[in-house]
Design an enzyme around this catalytic site. Structure first.
Site, PDB file in Angstrom:
ATOM      1  N   HIS A   1     -53.284  32.645  12.106  1.00  0.00           N
ATOM      2  CA  HIS A   1     -53.249  31.825  10.879  1.00  0.00           C
ATOM      3  C   HIS A   1     -51.851  31.276  10.637  1.00  0.00           C
ATOM      4  O   HIS A   1     -50.906  32.035  10.416  1.00  0.00           O
ATOM      5  CB  HIS A   1     -53.707  32.662   9.693  1.00  0.00           C
ATOM      6  CG  HIS A   1     -53.996  31.855   8.474  1.00  0.00           C
ATOM      7  ND1 HIS A   1     -55.038  30.955   8.411  1.00  0.00           N
ATOM      8  CD2 HIS A   1     -53.396  31.793   7.259  1.00  0.00           C
ATOM      9  CE1 HIS A   1     -55.064  30.382   7.214  1.00  0.00           C
ATOM     10  NE2 HIS A   1     -54.063  30.872   6.501  1.00  0.00           N
TER      11      HIS A   1
ATOM     12  N   HIS B   1     -49.716  27.792   8.728  1.00  0.00           N
ATOM     13  CA  HIS B   1     -49.525  26.465   8.134  1.00  0.00           C
ATOM     14  C   HIS B   1     -48.097  26.088   8.522  1.00  0.00           C
ATOM     15  O   HIS B   1     -47.131  26.466   7.840  1.00  0.00           O
ATOM     16  CB  HIS B   1     -49.655  26.494   6.614  1.00  0.00           C
ATOM     17  CG  HIS B   1     -50.900  27.170   6.116  1.00  0.00           C
ATOM     18  ND1 HIS B   1     -52.137  26.589   6.232  1.00  0.00           N
ATOM     19  CD2 HIS B   1     -51.095  28.363   5.508  1.00  0.00           C
ATOM     20  CE1 HIS B   1     -53.045  27.415   5.706  1.00  0.00           C
ATOM     21  NE2 HIS B   1     -52.439  28.491   5.271  1.00  0.00           N
TER      22      HIS B   1
ATOM     23  N   ARG C   1     -47.488  28.183  -5.246  1.00  0.00           N
ATOM     24  CA  ARG C   1     -48.271  27.070  -4.710  1.00  0.00           C
ATOM     25  C   ARG C   1     -47.734  25.725  -5.207  1.00  0.00           C
ATOM     26  O   ARG C   1     -47.729  24.742  -4.463  1.00  0.00           O
ATOM     27  CB  ARG C   1     -49.750  27.241  -5.072  1.00  0.00           C
ATOM     28  CG  ARG C   1     -50.633  26.291  -4.288  1.00  0.00           C
ATOM     29  CD  ARG C   1     -52.093  26.566  -4.481  1.00  0.00           C
ATOM     30  NE  ARG C   1     -52.605  25.989  -5.714  1.00  0.00           N
ATOM     31  CZ  ARG C   1     -53.870  25.656  -5.912  1.00  0.00           C
ATOM     32  NH1 ARG C   1     -54.771  25.891  -4.970  1.00  0.00           N
ATOM     33  NH2 ARG C   1     -54.265  25.148  -7.049  1.00  0.00           N
TER      34      ARG C   1
ATOM     35  N   TYR D   1     -54.144  21.287   7.056  1.00  0.00           N
ATOM     36  CA  TYR D   1     -54.768  20.471   6.002  1.00  0.00           C
ATOM     37  C   TYR D   1     -53.909  19.324   5.498  1.00  0.00           C
ATOM     38  O   TYR D   1     -54.316  18.584   4.603  1.00  0.00           O
ATOM     39  CB  TYR D   1     -55.211  21.355   4.827  1.00  0.00           C
ATOM     40  CG  TYR D   1     -54.128  22.155   4.150  1.00  0.00           C
ATOM     41  CD1 TYR D   1     -53.354  21.605   3.138  1.00  0.00           C
ATOM     42  CD2 TYR D   1     -53.887  23.480   4.525  1.00  0.00           C
ATOM     43  CE1 TYR D   1     -52.371  22.356   2.512  1.00  0.00           C
ATOM     44  CE2 TYR D   1     -52.901  24.229   3.906  1.00  0.00           C
ATOM     45  CZ  TYR D   1     -52.146  23.659   2.905  1.00  0.00           C
ATOM     46  OH  TYR D   1     -51.168  24.401   2.282  1.00  0.00           O
TER      47      TYR D   1
ATOM     48  N   ARG E   1     -63.325  27.459  -3.035  1.00  0.00           N
ATOM     49  CA  ARG E   1     -63.047  26.537  -4.147  1.00  0.00           C
ATOM     50  C   ARG E   1     -62.796  25.109  -3.684  1.00  0.00           C
ATOM     51  O   ARG E   1     -62.797  24.184  -4.492  1.00  0.00           O
ATOM     52  CB  ARG E   1     -61.899  27.063  -5.019  1.00  0.00           C
ATOM     53  CG  ARG E   1     -60.547  27.165  -4.377  1.00  0.00           C
ATOM     54  CD  ARG E   1     -59.581  27.978  -5.274  1.00  0.00           C
ATOM     55  NE  ARG E   1     -58.859  28.976  -4.503  1.00  0.00           N
ATOM     56  CZ  ARG E   1     -57.769  28.712  -3.767  1.00  0.00           C
ATOM     57  NH1 ARG E   1     -57.264  27.498  -3.730  1.00  0.00           N
ATOM     58  NH2 ARG E   1     -57.184  29.677  -3.083  1.00  0.00           N
TER      59      ARG E   1
ATOM     60  N   HIS F   1     -60.121  30.612   4.126  1.00  0.00           N
ATOM     61  CA  HIS F   1     -59.367  31.493   3.217  1.00  0.00           C
ATOM     62  C   HIS F   1     -60.352  32.109   2.246  1.00  0.00           C
ATOM     63  O   HIS F   1     -61.162  31.385   1.657  1.00  0.00           O
ATOM     64  CB  HIS F   1     -58.418  30.682   2.326  1.00  0.00           C
ATOM     65  CG  HIS F   1     -57.210  30.116   2.984  1.00  0.00           C
ATOM     66  ND1 HIS F   1     -56.833  28.807   2.830  1.00  0.00           N
ATOM     67  CD2 HIS F   1     -56.234  30.693   3.730  1.00  0.00           C
ATOM     68  CE1 HIS F   1     -55.685  28.589   3.463  1.00  0.00           C
ATOM     69  NE2 HIS F   1     -55.306  29.707   4.026  1.00  0.00           N
TER      70      HIS F   1
ATOM     71  N   GLU G   1     -58.308  36.133  -1.645  1.00  0.00           N
ATOM     72  CA  GLU G   1     -56.898  36.495  -1.497  1.00  0.00           C
ATOM     73  C   GLU G   1     -56.305  36.957  -2.822  1.00  0.00           C
ATOM     74  O   GLU G   1     -55.460  37.846  -2.863  1.00  0.00           O
ATOM     75  CB  GLU G   1     -56.121  35.284  -0.963  1.00  0.00           C
ATOM     76  CG  GLU G   1     -54.634  35.534  -0.778  1.00  0.00           C
ATOM     77  CD  GLU G   1     -53.891  34.298  -0.293  1.00  0.00           C
ATOM     78  OE1 GLU G   1     -54.488  33.214  -0.274  1.00  0.00           O
ATOM     79  OE2 GLU G   1     -52.708  34.428   0.062  1.00  0.00           O
TER      80      GLU G   1
ATOM     81  N   HIS H   1     -57.380  36.606   4.971  1.00  0.00           N
ATOM     82  CA  HIS H   1     -56.991  37.502   3.874  1.00  0.00           C
ATOM     83  C   HIS H   1     -58.101  38.510   3.576  1.00  0.00           C
ATOM     84  O   HIS H   1     -57.953  39.678   3.858  1.00  0.00           O
ATOM     85  CB  HIS H   1     -56.554  36.754   2.598  1.00  0.00           C
ATOM     86  CG  HIS H   1     -55.489  35.727   2.853  1.00  0.00           C
ATOM     87  ND1 HIS H   1     -54.276  36.049   3.412  1.00  0.00           N
ATOM     88  CD2 HIS H   1     -55.476  34.367   2.658  1.00  0.00           C
ATOM     89  CE1 HIS H   1     -53.554  34.936   3.546  1.00  0.00           C
ATOM     90  NE2 HIS H   1     -54.249  33.909   3.095  1.00  0.00           N
TER      91      HIS H   1
ATOM     92  N   ASP I   1     -49.125  32.899   8.710  1.00  0.00           N
ATOM     93  CA  ASP I   1     -49.511  32.155   7.508  1.00  0.00           C
ATOM     94  C   ASP I   1     -48.392  31.279   6.938  1.00  0.00           C
ATOM     95  O   ASP I   1     -48.134  30.196   7.438  1.00  0.00           O
ATOM     96  CB  ASP I   1     -50.038  33.174   6.480  1.00  0.00           C
ATOM     97  CG  ASP I   1     -50.701  32.519   5.276  1.00  0.00           C
ATOM     98  OD1 ASP I   1     -50.703  31.291   5.202  1.00  0.00           O
ATOM     99  OD2 ASP I   1     -51.221  33.243   4.406  1.00  0.00           O
TER     100      ASP I   1
END
Ligand code: NGQ
Ligand code: ZN
Length: 456
Positions: free
Chosen positions: A58, A60, A84, A123, A210, A234, A237, A271, A322
């Site tokens: 995983h 990003h 975030r 993404y 979500r 995901h 988490e 997660h 991650d």
């Protein structure tokens, strides 16, 4: 197709096999970079401890460039959600060139730490305002190119991201560059799949429950394009996510997922931190992978995965770095075990049977889960597998007088300086004597990219 001819023979002083270490083991690497049976010829001698490189399930990539920039307390109580916001602001400044520079540097660091494969949960698809690039795959291609430059094997997981919350609300302005409708996503997926080759696999990622509106869910997971290859998501988490899921869908995230998808070994649940006992058992039974990212989960204040119960249910695990607050399989595995020790006040938690070594148990388990998540024949030094291996530093004082019963635990628990000396991916040495073959150029480009990103 007939087997390719072995082209290079090796003899390892100590070679890791699933059942343990073998002395003076001989193997060959064929001209496609796969492990083959040795057939004569004088082997090249590999001093020291040779083991399969670790898959990183995983990543990003762009987040590596903000590591350490979100550790100062903000005006309110800091949480995953405030982190975030910082991350979104940073993401808004990345373009294909900067992404390639960051990812190549990241992948070099991964290789030097002992990761030989990376699953990129990608993404950041569009321009900052949400408009597709002239070439819609531009950002994906930047990652592919970065992996090629560094020499790491890649499983690219283009992410489907459709909504900004469990209630199906639209994406926020900052999320616009992540978004697709199903049709345009499938186009991206199809065009990337055409690029698949030995060291490039393309799978699917659903960002999170979500991010996929409930009405779109079935059409997505039952689509023909998702009938093969890995599916990463995901899930569970943060407690906030569990509460939102309960409030909007009447079930906890993992519970909801199992009720709405045929979760099997193709799935990687990233997660999966907050699980009830029955969710833990169900996940273990499914054969899906729990994609654990202990240093990021610690950094973001996520919580602790129920490791003991899950391993007792024969659950599959793998590790990912991650957010890249740390790039080290050693640190991921150490934190995985230490989190459990701190919360249960017991020792040797991951070793479930008397006499088992924690280090061996965790390395073995995460090789297997990582290979499964990457959907590549890796994670073992046996015939047909990609020749992805690492050689530990035979000269390190830390490994003095260590034997096959103790080396893995010393490597994982006590190694504070890197012990990974040489790294081979697909039969090619990419790290030799701690140096990556192109690290100076890649680091120089990264530095100037960061200067520009920071001061422009
Ligand atoms: C991500 N990272 O997609 O980069 C997420 C944060 C989100 C982690 N969850 C964004 N560690 O979950 O919405
Ligand atoms: Zn993630």
């Amino acid at each position: 197709m007939s087997a390719a001819a072995p082209v290079h023979a090796f003899q390892a002083q100590q070679l890791w096999h699933d059942a343990g270490w073998r002395s003076d083991a001989v193997f060959a690497v064929d001209d496609r970079g796969r492990i083959a049976q040795a057939q004569g010829g004088t082997p090249q001698y590999l001093d020291g401890w040779v083991l399969p490189g670790m898959p990183n399930l995983h990543s990003h990539a762009f987040q590596r460039a903000m590591a350490g920039l979100a550790e100062r307390r903000g005006p309110s109580d800091d949480s995953f959600w405030t982190w975030r916001e910082t991350m979104y602001a940073f993401a808004a400044r990345i373009n294909p060139d900067t992404l390639q520079a960051i990812a190549a540097q990241l992948y070099v660091e991964m290789l030097k730490a002992g990761y030989t494969q990376v699953c990129e949960f990608h993404y950041l698809h569009h321009q900052p305002d949400g408009k597709p690039y002239a070439q819609p795959e531009a950002m994906s291609l930047a990652l592919i190119e970065a992996a090629r430059e560094a020499g790491i094997a890649l499983t690219l997981l283009p992410v489907l991201y459709m909504s900004g919350g469990f209630d199906g609300r639209p994406l926020s302005p900052r999320q616009n560059r992540f978004g697709h409708d199903v049709e345009s996503y499938l186009r991206l997926l199809a065009s990337l799949r055409k690029l698949e080759r030995d060291d490039l696999r393309v799978g699917v990622a659903l960002h999170s429950l979500r991010a996929i509106p409930e009405q779109a869910w079935r059409g997505v997971v039952e689509h023909d394009a998702l009938k093969t290859g890995p599916i990463h998501i995901h899930i569970a988490e943060q407690i906030g996510e569990v509460q939102d899921c309960l409030a909007t869908r009447g079930a906890r995230p993992v519970e909801w997922l199992f009720d709405h998808a045929a979760v099997d070994k193709r799935w990687c649940l990233v997660h999966a931190t907050h699980l009830t006992e029955s969710e833990t058992t169900q996940l273990a039974r499914s054969g899906a992978i729990a994609g654990l990212c202990p240093t990021t989960e610690a950094n973001l204040g996520d919580g602790l995965f129920p490791l003991a119960r899950y391993l007792d249910g024969h659950g599959v695990i793998g590790i990912g770095s991650d957010s890249h607050i740390s790039i080290s399989p050693v640190e991921e595995l150490r934190w995985l075990e230490y989190g459990q020790r701190l919360s249960t006040r017991h020792r040797n938690v991951a070793a479930r049977h008397a006499g088992d070594s924690v280090g061996e148990t965790l390395w073995r388990a995460t090789l297997r889960g990582g290979a499964q998540a990457a959907d590549l024949t890796i994670g073992a030094l046996s015939s047909g597998a990609r020749a992805d291996l690492i050689v530990l530093d035979r000269d390190s004082p830390l490994l003095a007088a260590r034997d096959s019963r103790s080396v893995m635990d010393s490597f994982l628990f006590a190694g504070n300086v890197p012990l990974v000396r040489n790294v081979m991916v697909g039969g090619t040495w990419v790290v030799r004597d701690f140096q990556h073959r192109d690290e100076a150029r890649i680091a120089a480009r990264y530095r100037s990219t960061m200067e520009h990103l920071t001061h422009a």
